[in-house]
Design an enzyme around this catalytic site. Structure first.
Site, mmCIF file in Angstrom:
data_model
loop_
_atom_site.group_PDB
_atom_site.id
_atom_site.type_symbol
_atom_site.label_atom_id
_atom_site.label_comp_id
_atom_site.label_asym_id
_atom_site.label_seq_id
_atom_site.Cartn_x
_atom_site.Cartn_y
_atom_site.Cartn_z
ATOM 1 N N ASP A 11 67.900 28.910 82.599
ATOM 2 C CA ASP A 11 66.841 29.890 82.842
ATOM 3 C C ASP A 11 67.123 30.730 84.093
ATOM 4 O O ASP A 11 67.863 30.322 84.992
ATOM 5 C CB ASP A 11 65.510 29.167 83.062
ATOM 6 C CG ASP A 11 64.942 28.558 81.790
ATOM 7 O OD1 ASP A 11 65.641 28.544 80.761
ATOM 8 O OD2 ASP A 11 63.793 28.077 81.838
ATOM 9 N N HIS A 62 62.699 35.423 79.012
ATOM 10 C CA HIS A 62 62.034 34.578 80.017
ATOM 11 C C HIS A 62 61.210 35.464 80.955
ATOM 12 O O HIS A 62 61.234 35.290 82.158
ATOM 13 C CB HIS A 62 63.077 33.762 80.775
ATOM 14 C CG HIS A 62 62.528 32.661 81.635
ATOM 15 N ND1 HIS A 62 61.485 31.856 81.250
ATOM 16 C CD2 HIS A 62 62.882 32.232 82.876
ATOM 17 C CE1 HIS A 62 61.235 30.975 82.216
ATOM 18 N NE2 HIS A 62 62.060 31.197 83.217
ATOM 19 N N HIS A 66 59.324 37.207 85.932
ATOM 20 C CA HIS A 66 59.158 35.791 86.251
ATOM 21 C C HIS A 66 57.939 35.506 87.127
ATOM 22 O O HIS A 66 58.040 34.853 88.178
ATOM 23 C CB HIS A 66 60.432 35.239 86.926
ATOM 24 C CG HIS A 66 60.615 33.761 86.738
ATOM 25 N ND1 HIS A 66 60.116 32.832 87.634
ATOM 26 C CD2 HIS A 66 61.218 33.041 85.765
ATOM 27 C CE1 HIS A 66 60.422 31.620 87.216
ATOM 28 N NE2 HIS A 66 61.091 31.720 86.090
ATOM 29 N N HIS A 161 69.254 25.970 85.522
ATOM 30 C CA HIS A 161 69.119 27.344 86.012
ATOM 31 C C HIS A 161 70.477 27.926 86.380
ATOM 32 O O HIS A 161 71.192 27.332 87.212
ATOM 33 C CB HIS A 161 68.179 27.375 87.224
ATOM 34 C CG HIS A 161 66.784 26.967 86.873
ATOM 35 N ND1 HIS A 161 66.420 25.650 86.754
ATOM 36 C CD2 HIS A 161 65.687 27.708 86.557
ATOM 37 C CE1 HIS A 161 65.141 25.585 86.397
ATOM 38 N NE2 HIS A 161 64.676 26.817 86.265
HETATM 39 ZN ZN LIG Z 1 62.049 30.263 85.054
#
Ligand SMILES: [Zn+2]
Length: 206
Positions: A11, A62, A66, A161
């Protein structure tokens, strides 16, 4: 080998330092994953997501910026739709979407009524998770945390991540140690909305 299954997701990228390193490790080990990209980062580093896509990884949405968490942003529809427009042809046909959370919790505020309505209307597939080993706050210790999480359940959907100071340094070691079959598909329990159809309860997320 155990009978456990493992799905890898990355992510918050793309990131010019982390994403190429993650892709190199995955390619060397022949592992496929999904990258949930942030629209604003994608705008700056699209070539990295194009490389991931070309190498067989799935690309998901995503959010655009964010917000933490998405459902409390007040801009859910724009966060979802503008990011999807940014993905363009890189988007998976199932229109994969993962909400931005707050530290990995599956808790109220992750989604909202407006977010859910947007996901249904846009025929999105909402992909959550069941393991967050915290690579961004523990770039060394996350490996042992993740291995314990994977050993504790039949099918782990792991959140890592591809950003600076997160999983990249120890990703290859992790993959050398993990005792599970790595698959690209998602465990159904982690997919409450599939192509716009609500499949699982959203209780506790709004
Ligand atoms: Zn995230």
């Amino acid at each position: 080998m155990s009978n456990a299954l493992l799905t890898l997701t990355f992510d918050n990228g793309p990131d010019p330092a982390a994403t190429p390193r993650v892709l190199d490790v995955l390619a060397a080990r022949g592992v496929l994953s999904t990258f949930f990209v942030v629209g604003s980062a994608l705008r700056e580093h699209r070539a990295l997501a194009e490389r991931a896509h070309a190498e067989g990884h799935w690309i998901g949405n995503h959010t655009l910026t964010h917000p933490r968490p998405l459902g409390e942003s007040g801009a859910e529809v724009r966060e979802i739709e503008a990011a999807q427009a940014e993905l363009g042809a890189l988007a998976h046909p199932d229109r994969l979407f993962r909400p931005s959370g707050a530290g990995g919790d599956l808790s109220p505020g992750l989604l909202s009524t407006a977010a859910v309505e947007s996901l249904i209307a846009g025929r999105f597939t909402c992909v959550l998770w069941n393991a967050v080993p915290g690579d961004w706050r523990d770039p060394s210790g996350w490996v042992d945390t993740a291995l314990a999480q994977i050993a504790s359940q039949d099918w782990t959907l792991l959140v890592l991540h591809d950003v600076a100071d997160a999983c990249a340094d120890r990703l290859d070691e992790f993959l050398s140690r993990v005792d599970a079959e790595i698959v690209q598909a998602f465990p159904p329990a982690c997919v409450p909305i599939k192509r716009g159809a609500v499949r699982r309860s959203l209780d506790g997320l709004l």
